[in-house]
Enzyme design. Structure first.
Site, PDB file in Angstrom:
ATOM      1  N   ARG A 182     -12.736  -3.648  -7.002  1.00 52.42           N
ATOM      2  CA  ARG A 182     -12.471  -4.285  -5.719  1.00 52.42           C
ATOM      3  C   ARG A 182     -13.778  -4.431  -4.944  1.00 52.42           C
ATOM      4  O   ARG A 182     -14.554  -3.484  -4.844  1.00 52.42           O
ATOM      5  CB  ARG A 182     -11.487  -3.400  -4.956  1.00 52.42           C
ATOM      6  CG  ARG A 182     -10.832  -4.056  -3.787  1.00 52.42           C
ATOM      7  CD  ARG A 182      -9.740  -3.163  -3.224  1.00 52.42           C
ATOM      8  NE  ARG A 182     -10.295  -1.950  -2.628  1.00 52.42           N
ATOM      9  CZ  ARG A 182      -9.729  -1.287  -1.627  1.00 52.42           C
ATOM     10  NH1 ARG A 182      -8.586  -1.714  -1.118  1.00 52.42           N
ATOM     11  NH2 ARG A 182     -10.273  -0.193  -1.139  1.00 52.42           N
TER      12      ARG A 182
ATOM     13  N   PHE B 215       0.855  -1.192   0.000  1.00 48.29           N
ATOM     14  CA  PHE B 215       0.000   0.000   0.000  1.00 48.29           C
ATOM     15  C   PHE B 215       0.898   1.251   0.000  1.00 48.29           C
ATOM     16  O   PHE B 215       1.914   1.283   0.680  1.00 48.29           O
ATOM     17  CB  PHE B 215      -0.889  -0.037   1.243  1.00 48.29           C
ATOM     18  CG  PHE B 215      -1.930   1.049   1.278  1.00 48.29           C
ATOM     19  CD1 PHE B 215      -3.107   0.926   0.561  1.00 48.29           C
ATOM     20  CD2 PHE B 215      -1.726   2.197   2.030  1.00 48.29           C
ATOM     21  CE1 PHE B 215      -4.061   1.931   0.590  1.00 48.29           C
ATOM     22  CE2 PHE B 215      -2.683   3.201   2.060  1.00 48.29           C
ATOM     23  CZ  PHE B 215      -3.858   3.069   1.343  1.00 48.29           C
TER      24      PHE B 215
ATOM     25  N   ASP C 170       1.102  -4.765   8.858  1.00 43.76           N
ATOM     26  CA  ASP C 170      -0.015  -3.849   8.704  1.00 43.76           C
ATOM     27  C   ASP C 170      -1.263  -4.713   8.517  1.00 43.76           C
ATOM     28  O   ASP C 170      -1.402  -5.400   7.492  1.00 43.76           O
ATOM     29  CB  ASP C 170       0.221  -2.932   7.497  1.00 43.76           C
ATOM     30  CG  ASP C 170      -0.844  -1.849   7.377  1.00 43.76           C
ATOM     31  OD1 ASP C 170      -1.985  -2.092   7.819  1.00 43.76           O
ATOM     32  OD2 ASP C 170      -0.541  -0.781   6.810  1.00 43.76           O
TER      33      ASP C 170
ATOM     34  N   TYR D 234     -11.269   1.718  10.728  1.00 47.01           N
ATOM     35  CA  TYR D 234     -12.473   2.184  10.006  1.00 47.01           C
ATOM     36  C   TYR D 234     -12.839   1.261   8.852  1.00 47.01           C
ATOM     37  O   TYR D 234     -13.790   1.522   8.142  1.00 47.01           O
ATOM     38  CB  TYR D 234     -12.288   3.616   9.496  1.00 47.01           C
ATOM     39  CG  TYR D 234     -11.028   3.857   8.676  1.00 47.01           C
ATOM     40  CD1 TYR D 234     -10.950   3.454   7.350  1.00 47.01           C
ATOM     41  CD2 TYR D 234      -9.919   4.471   9.242  1.00 47.01           C
ATOM     42  CE1 TYR D 234      -9.800   3.657   6.611  1.00 47.01           C
ATOM     43  CE2 TYR D 234      -8.759   4.686   8.513  1.00 47.01           C
ATOM     44  CZ  TYR D 234      -8.706   4.276   7.194  1.00 47.01           C
ATOM     45  OH  TYR D 234      -7.560   4.465   6.474  1.00 47.01           O
ATOM     46  N   LYS D 235     -12.081   0.176   8.649  1.00 48.62           N
ATOM     47  CA  LYS D 235     -12.403  -0.772   7.578  1.00 48.62           C
ATOM     48  C   LYS D 235     -13.339  -1.841   8.163  1.00 48.62           C
ATOM     49  O   LYS D 235     -14.478  -1.541   8.476  1.00 48.62           O
ATOM     50  CB  LYS D 235     -11.109  -1.312   6.979  1.00 48.62           C
ATOM     51  CG  LYS D 235     -10.369  -0.183   6.219  1.00 48.62           C
ATOM     52  CD  LYS D 235      -8.992  -0.529   5.718  1.00 48.62           C
ATOM     53  CE  LYS D 235      -8.441   0.635   4.900  1.00 48.62           C
ATOM     54  NZ  LYS D 235      -7.017   0.522   4.620  1.00 48.62           N
TER      55      LYS D 235
HETATM   56  C1  LIG Z   1      -6.224   1.647   4.378  1.00 44.73           C
HETATM   57  C2  LIG Z   1      -4.773   1.406   4.604  1.00 44.73           C
HETATM   58  C3  LIG Z   1      -3.973   2.383   5.205  1.00 44.73           C
HETATM   59  C4  LIG Z   1      -4.542   3.741   5.512  1.00 44.73           C
HETATM   60  O1  LIG Z   1      -3.742   4.481   6.368  1.00 44.73           O
HETATM   61  P1  LIG Z   1      -4.321   5.829   6.998  1.00 44.73           P
HETATM   62  O2  LIG Z   1      -3.190   6.417   7.692  1.00 44.73           O
HETATM   63  O3  LIG Z   1      -5.484   5.440   7.851  1.00 44.73           O
HETATM   64  O4  LIG Z   1      -4.816   6.684   5.863  1.00 44.73           O
HETATM   65  C5  LIG Z   1      -2.663   2.055   5.487  1.00 44.73           C
HETATM   66  N1  LIG Z   1      -2.138   0.842   5.152  1.00 44.73           N
HETATM   67  C6  LIG Z   1      -2.890  -0.100   4.541  1.00 44.73           C
HETATM   68  C7  LIG Z   1      -2.295  -1.418   4.204  1.00 44.73           C
HETATM   69  C8  LIG Z   1      -4.224   0.163   4.239  1.00 44.73           C
HETATM   70  O5  LIG Z   1      -4.955  -0.744   3.619  1.00 44.73           O
END
Ligand SMILES: *Cc1c(COP(=O)(O)O)cnc(C)c1O
Length: 408
Positions: free
Chosen positions: A367, A125, A194, A219-220
């Protein structure tokens, strides 16, 4: 291939069917973007209103003590701990995943001062990639990108840490946390995961896998609300040697001593930097109620059944119109199926116009997330029907669907 009646029957026998009532989903919408932003629980609006009226409104600054706001980062961490396979004092909730990743990458460098390399999953990501590069530059390390499917201990013999997402955001591939962590340790490196796309969707075993450090979004699949603060996990053995590069006052051992110099709080509490986002944390606290007494293994089993059903219906009803990007074997996927198509963006927009919400990821991926707590088998069936209609009617050719929005 299952028909719609068969899906209705599967829903009748679904032990998790009742959890759907805990959410307030808009009528006419099939929500397959809960892996990007989970929906509010049915209680959330009332709980937020009560917070504003009865805590903030009534107690004003006294709420920090009277309503326990100051404890929220630790208390929410303790609530999330059983969902990730951690002890209550190994998890804290604060800041964003990006900021926590920054902190824990620095912590990894503190813990492995003599190792010149930060090893990281290639093609991870974006925030994970950018922060690995940034912290490596700040700490005088070099970055080595690796394919997580082929990592060996020998490649990590000079690395401070191996950084990897548990579920890949674009492909949905689920990586083997246990064997990758073991490879990192065999090479003398730490493992930093992560878990943004796995926490709340499947049982995590940070303890059994002997993970050192982890970050993840709330938040996911945890449905904490837009911008809900993130989790940070630090295994107990790593806590005392770790320093927070953002040495803020609320990570101090005695913030209200107003001491001239910084002295870190014990344990994960030092990862807090500044004032917690109380309203967002109240929202997350409410969201976590839905996970009380939930068997995450049952949630995983249902999610696997839903993703399998989706792939089977896509193949059966749409033939080769889409390439399935996610692994074919359900155990190797998260709660997500990604399809590829040259016109992915307008197809996703046309599908949203028919009430089926998925999302697009550049360059060509559609997705779809399958949150087991509120989706039914029949939703999967109807979503594939809508996609078949979009392709048959070619609605996606309408120019209104090709204009890119700021958030895809
Ligand atoms: C959604 C996501 C993020 C988002 O990070 P934020 O700091 O909350 O914007 C980070 N890493 C991964 C792997 C994600 O899927």
């Amino acid at each position: 291939m299952p028909d719609r009646d068969r899906c209705v029957a599967l829903d009748r026998d679904d032990p998790l069917a009742g959890r759907r009532d805990r959410f307030d989903l808009p009528a006419g919408v099939i929500y397959l973007a809960g892996n990007s932003l989970g929906p509010p629980s049915a209680d959330a609006p009332e709980r937020l209103a009560r917070f504003a009226r009865e805590q903030w409104g009534a107690h004003l600054v006294g709420g920090w003590t009277a309503d326990g706001w100051i404890e929220l980062p630790r208390r929410l961490g303790a609530r999330i701990a059983p969902l990730v396979g951690a002890d209550a004092d190994e998890v804290v909730v604060c800041d964003s995943t990006s900021v926590n990743l920054f902190k824990l990458l620095h912590a990894a460098c503190d813990l492995r001062p003599d190792r010149p390399v930060i090893a990281a999953a290639a093609d991870d990501f974006p925030t994970d990639r950018y922060l690995v590069d940034a912290v490596a530059a700040q700490r005088g390390r070099t970055v080595r990108r690796l394919d997580p499917l082929r990592v060996t201990a020998a490649e990590l013999a000079d690395s401070a840490v191996l950084v990897c997402s548990h579920v890949h955001y674009r492909t949905g591939r689920l990586y083997d946390m246990r064997s990758l962590t073991a490879a990192a340790h065999a090479g003398g490196a730490l493992a930093l995961w992560d878990v943004s796309h796995s926490v709340g969707a499947l049982p995590l075993q940070l303890d059994v896998c002997a993970v050192d450090l982890a970050v993840g979004c709330t938040y996911k699949f945890l449905n904490g609300g837009p911008g809900a603060p993130a989790l940070a996990f630090v295994a107990r053995h790593a806590q005392e040697a770790m320093a927070n590069p953002i040495a803020g006052w609320l990570g101090h051992a005695e913030p209200f001593a107003f001491a001239p110099a910084y002295r870190p709080a014990a344990g994960v509490g030092r990862l807090v930097a500044g004032t917690p986002d109380v309203a967002a944390m109240v929202c997350l606290d409410t969201a976590l109620d839905v996970f009380d007494e939930l068997d995450l293994a049952a949630a995983r089993a249902k999610a696997t059944a839903l993703t399998d059903l989706f792939v089977q219906l896509i193949r059966g009803r749409l033939g080769d119109a889409f390439a399935v990007v996610s692994p074919r074997e359900a155990q190797m996927r998260g709660s997500q199926v990604s399809l590829a198509h040259r016109d992915a963006y307008p197809i996703v927009q046309a599908l949203i116009a028919r009430g089926v919400v998925g999302d697009f990821r550049a360059p060509d991926v559609l997705r779809f997330g399958f949150a087991p707590l509120y989706l039914r088998h029949v939703d999967v069936f109807d979503a594939v029907s809508a996609l078949a209609d979009v392709m048959r009617a070619e609605d996606w050719r309408n120019p209104r669907y090709t204009r890119r929005a700021a958030v895809t």
